[in-house]
Design a protein around this motif. Sequence first.
Motif, mmCIF file in Angstrom:
data_model
loop_
_atom_site.group_PDB
_atom_site.id
_atom_site.type_symbol
_atom_site.label_atom_id
_atom_site.label_comp_id
_atom_site.label_asym_id
_atom_site.label_seq_id
_atom_site.Cartn_x
_atom_site.Cartn_y
_atom_site.Cartn_z
ATOM 1 N N GLU B 165 6.886 -0.001 -0.361
ATOM 2 C CA GLU B 165 7.321 1.203 0.351
ATOM 3 C C GLU B 165 6.651 2.453 -0.187
ATOM 4 O OE1 GLU B 165 11.536 1.555 0.623
ATOM 5 O OE2 GLU B 165 11.715 -0.169 1.966
ATOM 6 N N SER B 167 3.756 2.696 -1.570
ATOM 7 C CA SER B 167 2.370 2.740 -1.124
ATOM 8 C C SER B 167 2.279 3.066 0.365
ATOM 9 C CB SER B 167 1.699 1.403 -1.429
ATOM 10 O OG SER B 167 0.428 1.355 -0.851
ATOM 11 N N LEU B 168 3.098 2.393 1.184
ATOM 12 C CA LEU B 168 3.062 2.631 2.632
ATOM 13 C C LEU B 168 3.440 4.067 2.975
ATOM 14 C CD1 LEU B 168 4.766 -0.644 3.919
ATOM 15 C CD2 LEU B 168 2.374 -0.020 4.177
ATOM 16 N N SER B 169 4.373 4.643 2.182
ATOM 17 C CA SER B 169 4.840 5.987 2.499
ATOM 18 C C SER B 169 3.745 7.036 2.297
ATOM 19 C CB SER B 169 6.064 6.354 1.656
ATOM 20 O OG SER B 169 5.656 6.702 0.355
ATOM 21 N N LEU B 170 2.650 6.643 1.632
ATOM 22 C CA LEU B 170 1.539 7.581 1.440
ATOM 23 C C LEU B 170 0.527 7.467 2.586
ATOM 24 C CD1 LEU B 170 0.990 6.945 -2.348
ATOM 25 C CD2 LEU B 170 1.907 9.020 -1.340
ATOM 26 N N GLY B 171 0.864 6.638 3.577
ATOM 27 C CA GLY B 171 -0.069 6.455 4.684
ATOM 28 C C GLY B 171 -1.152 5.440 4.368
ATOM 29 N N VAL B 172 -0.971 4.700 3.272
ATOM 30 C CA VAL B 172 -1.914 3.648 2.918
ATOM 31 C C VAL B 172 -1.618 2.455 3.830
ATOM 32 C CG1 VAL B 172 -2.593 2.070 1.069
ATOM 33 C CG2 VAL B 172 -2.104 4.458 0.558
#
Lengths: 249, 281
Positions: B165, B167-172
């Motif tokens: 989460e 990592s994904l929350s950074l737009g990665v």
Amino acid sequence: MVDKIVAKDLNCWYGGVPSVKNLNLTVYENEILGIIGPSNSGKTTFLRMINRLNDLNYNFKKKGLVTLDGKDVYSLDTETLRKRCGMVFALPLPLPMSIYENVGYGPLRHGIKSKKYIDEIVEKSLKAASLWDEVKDRLEASAMKLSGGQQQRLCIARTLAVEPEVILYDEPCSGLDPISTAKVEETMLELKKKYTIILVTNNVKQASRVSDRTAFFLMGEMIEIGKTADLFLAPKDKRTEGYIMGKYG
Amino acid sequence: MNPKTAQKIAFSLLFIVTLLIIVPVLLIVFIIVKEGASAISWEFLFTAPKDGMRAGGIFPAIVGTLSIVLCAIAVTLPMGVMAAIYLNEYAKDNLLTRIIKLSIVNLAGVPSVVYGLFGLAVFVMFLKMGVSIIAGALTLSIMELPVIITTSRNALNSVPQSFREASLSLGVSKWQTIRHVVLPNALPGIMTGAILSIARISGETAPILFTAAAFYVPHLPRSVFDQVMALPYHLYIISTQIPNMPANITYGTALVLLVLVLAMSLAAISMRIYFRKKKKW
């Protein structure tokens, strides 16, 4: 005031239980909107609706829409959306890497190759999160070795490093001591000048300290929203009054 | 009975039973070393068998086993890890996914000799690979797939969801998140699966019986399409098929197989230690 984020007739479900009901809410640019309410009131669901982290849950369903600058968040691809709407989680979540790598992670993955440029971003972001002075001599140390408060400011720096427009704070101080909390709040007030901030918090006092406007959520419904001073001094709804007086929650 | 005495008896019983596990290990190593150590020599390790296996060395079998095991791992590890990533990170819970998971469970339950026959039918005959290193390695790799997939899935599963989460929350993107956050943290666990598999593959006889192993090949393999001698099969032959076999050669062969497995496992373990050190949590 420019409308940054707008929720229109938003309903959300996890499985059969509705967690957000008929939400209509506007967040203005460069304000701090505090959202208070007891647990299970749909605060976090709303936040995770904005950056679509709810999509990770296969049971999640929604009706209605949330717009960012007038565009449905479901019309944007998740990478762009999440880059524009950064998130700081309830518990500090540093990635298992060094301090430098944590902050540089976003820009690096977004394709920035120049080491010098990433160095600049890391320094700028750590300064903006008021952590630079404490870690500048040990950027290569593991982020896991920092204290809880430092880790949370590291996560803020990591979010800033991808240059978002909106920062979603999901109970950012729930695991922090008062001094660390004060530091995180200070950075929030500083960041308001450039970013739009939504602060979900269990801590009523925190909302009264930092937010421009405050919304009160209860059981998935928004009961009341207004200027923070008005809401705290003269709540229109009995339930809001009860909550801020500490009668339940 | 007095609860304290009962506790003491229970503790002693559990301890003794646990202690018993050491006994077979020590006995196996002791017997094999005692009987086989005298056979070990430069000639034994690095020359081909002579006099109908009764003299000379086992070099072709060592090379054969090493090449089969390395080929098999080279196939099964990437395939298994990729399948595990798909199942753990991408697959939705639908009928197809359930069929795939059921197949994996069933693959794990197939007896190894059935894999041997399957390899004979599919790789040796149908795909015309002949009895060869590649046919044996492919047979073994299919046999090991369920083990690799299951251990890799557990390893991926043990990486906290919150890392994904964050990592994904950074737009990665999801793939970058898997590649740069999930996989590096799952690697030590994946290596554990690989270590277990190497040990198991090295000792298997039935799956290579019809697909790779030869009774006697005096020279070394020139390509993956050659038949080879293999240590477990060679051990089976010299201990059952050849009269007047010197016992120390039989035990010496077993000793070499044991050390070989140990050496390959140690190599994998040291890689795991290296990956663990890089992991900072």
